[in-house]
Structure formats: structure tokens, C-alpha cells
Enzyme design. Sequence first.
Site, PDB file in Angstrom:
ATOM      1  N   CYS A  28      52.298  46.393  25.995  1.00 31.40           N
ATOM      2  CA  CYS A  28      51.245  45.393  26.124  1.00 31.40           C
ATOM      3  C   CYS A  28      50.054  45.732  25.212  1.00 31.40           C
ATOM      4  CB  CYS A  28      50.789  45.319  27.580  1.00 31.40           C
ATOM      5  SG  CYS A  28      49.351  44.275  27.849  1.00 31.40           S
ATOM      6  N   CYS A  69      46.932  46.559  27.192  1.00 31.47           N
ATOM      7  CA  CYS A  69      47.014  47.896  27.802  1.00 31.47           C
ATOM      8  C   CYS A  69      46.762  48.978  26.754  1.00 31.47           C
ATOM      9  CB  CYS A  69      48.365  48.098  28.482  1.00 31.47           C
ATOM     10  SG  CYS A  69      48.577  47.151  30.006  1.00 31.47           S
ATOM     11  N   ASP A 102      37.054  38.733  20.721  1.00 28.71           N
ATOM     12  CA  ASP A 102      38.361  38.262  20.273  1.00 28.71           C
ATOM     13  C   ASP A 102      38.456  38.460  18.757  1.00 28.71           C
ATOM     14  OD1 ASP A 102      40.520  36.384  19.380  1.00 28.71           O
ATOM     15  OD2 ASP A 102      40.536  35.883  21.514  1.00 28.71           O
ATOM     16  N   HIS A 131      47.282  46.394  34.723  1.00 26.61           N
ATOM     17  CA  HIS A 131      48.162  45.408  34.105  1.00 26.61           C
ATOM     18  C   HIS A 131      48.600  44.382  35.151  1.00 26.61           C
ATOM     19  CE1 HIS A 131      50.920  43.742  31.161  1.00 26.61           C
ATOM     20  NE2 HIS A 131      51.730  43.547  32.189  1.00 26.61           N
ATOM     21  N   ASN A 179      44.578  31.009  30.460  1.00 29.30           N
ATOM     22  CA  ASN A 179      45.891  30.420  30.200  1.00 29.30           C
ATOM     23  C   ASN A 179      46.928  31.181  31.022  1.00 29.30           C
ATOM     24  OD1 ASN A 179      44.798  28.692  28.178  1.00 29.30           O
ATOM     25  ND2 ASN A 179      44.867  30.400  26.737  1.00 29.30           N
ATOM     26  N   HIS A 217      49.152  39.621  29.658  1.00 26.63           N
ATOM     27  CA  HIS A 217      48.222  40.461  30.424  1.00 26.63           C
ATOM     28  C   HIS A 217      47.086  39.512  30.783  1.00 26.63           C
ATOM     29  CE1 HIS A 217      46.217  44.576  31.052  1.00 26.63           C
ATOM     30  NE2 HIS A 217      45.287  43.696  31.395  1.00 26.63           N
ATOM     31  N   HIS A 266      43.952  37.575  31.135  1.00 30.11           N
ATOM     32  CA  HIS A 266      42.706  37.667  30.378  1.00 30.11           C
ATOM     33  C   HIS A 266      41.938  36.365  30.500  1.00 30.11           C
ATOM     34  CE1 HIS A 266      45.804  36.262  27.562  1.00 30.11           C
ATOM     35  NE2 HIS A 266      44.845  35.672  26.845  1.00 30.11           N
ATOM     36  N   HIS A 318      38.994  34.054  28.689  1.00 26.26           N
ATOM     37  CA  HIS A 318      38.235  33.779  27.472  1.00 26.26           C
ATOM     38  C   HIS A 318      36.868  33.231  27.880  1.00 26.26           C
ATOM     39  CE1 HIS A 318      41.821  33.690  24.713  1.00 26.26           C
ATOM     40  NE2 HIS A 318      42.422  33.378  25.851  1.00 26.26           N
TER      41      HIS A 318
END
Length: 118
Positions: free
Chosen positions: A7, A10, A33, A49, A89, A100, A102, A104
Site C-alpha cells: 500500500c 502505508c 496531494d 490500514h 471515494n 487505503h 483517505h 481529500h
Amino acid sequence: MSEQDNCIFCKIVRGEIPAKKVFEDDDVLAFLDIKPVAPIHVLVIPKKHIASLAQVSETDAPLLGKILALVPTLATAQGADDGFRVIVNAGRIGQQEVQHLHIHIVSGPQPLGPMLAR
């Protein structure tokens, strides 16, 4: 080899891949990003994770609450004084690119436009 071994997020948590960190504690990491879609684009991840929002459980609620409570502080610190958008998403249909969890945070001096094309 485990899912966490491959990942990318990770690997960022472990320090194997560099990132421009804007926040870090024992549970959460936030970084810029590398392919921003707006002038302000921060990714916020749990260090644990979790593959997707679709896979969280009730035991993850305190961590998710902590992450969401951090969002306004992180957004403001990056200059999002007049609002921001939070995007999560999940899965193929949600176009999740990294497996993983996340979040935004996106913003900029101009309105971001509609959330989805109508």
C-alpha cells in the site's frame, strides 16, 4: 506479502516514501496531494490500514470522528478560509484509486463548481 506491504499510503506512514506532511500524530497523517486538483488539496489518512470507507466497522468510529474533527483545522491552516470540499471515494464505482481510506480536502480562491455533473 500483506496488503499493507504494498500500500502506497502505508509506505508513506512508514517513511518509505516521502510526503509533504501538514499534520501527524499517533493515529492520523495529512499530506499534500502530489497531483492536486485544486490549489489546496490535502489527503488525510488513518495510519491504521483500512482499505475503504466501505469496510469500516463500528470500532473505527472514534478514529473516523477524530479525522473529521481535524478537517476544519487542516483546511484553514492551508488557507481555505472561505470554504472547502471533503471527498471520500469508496470502491470501483466511487473511483477510489488507492486502496487505503483517505479523505481529500480541496479548496481554492474560486468556487470548485458542482459536485457532480448533472
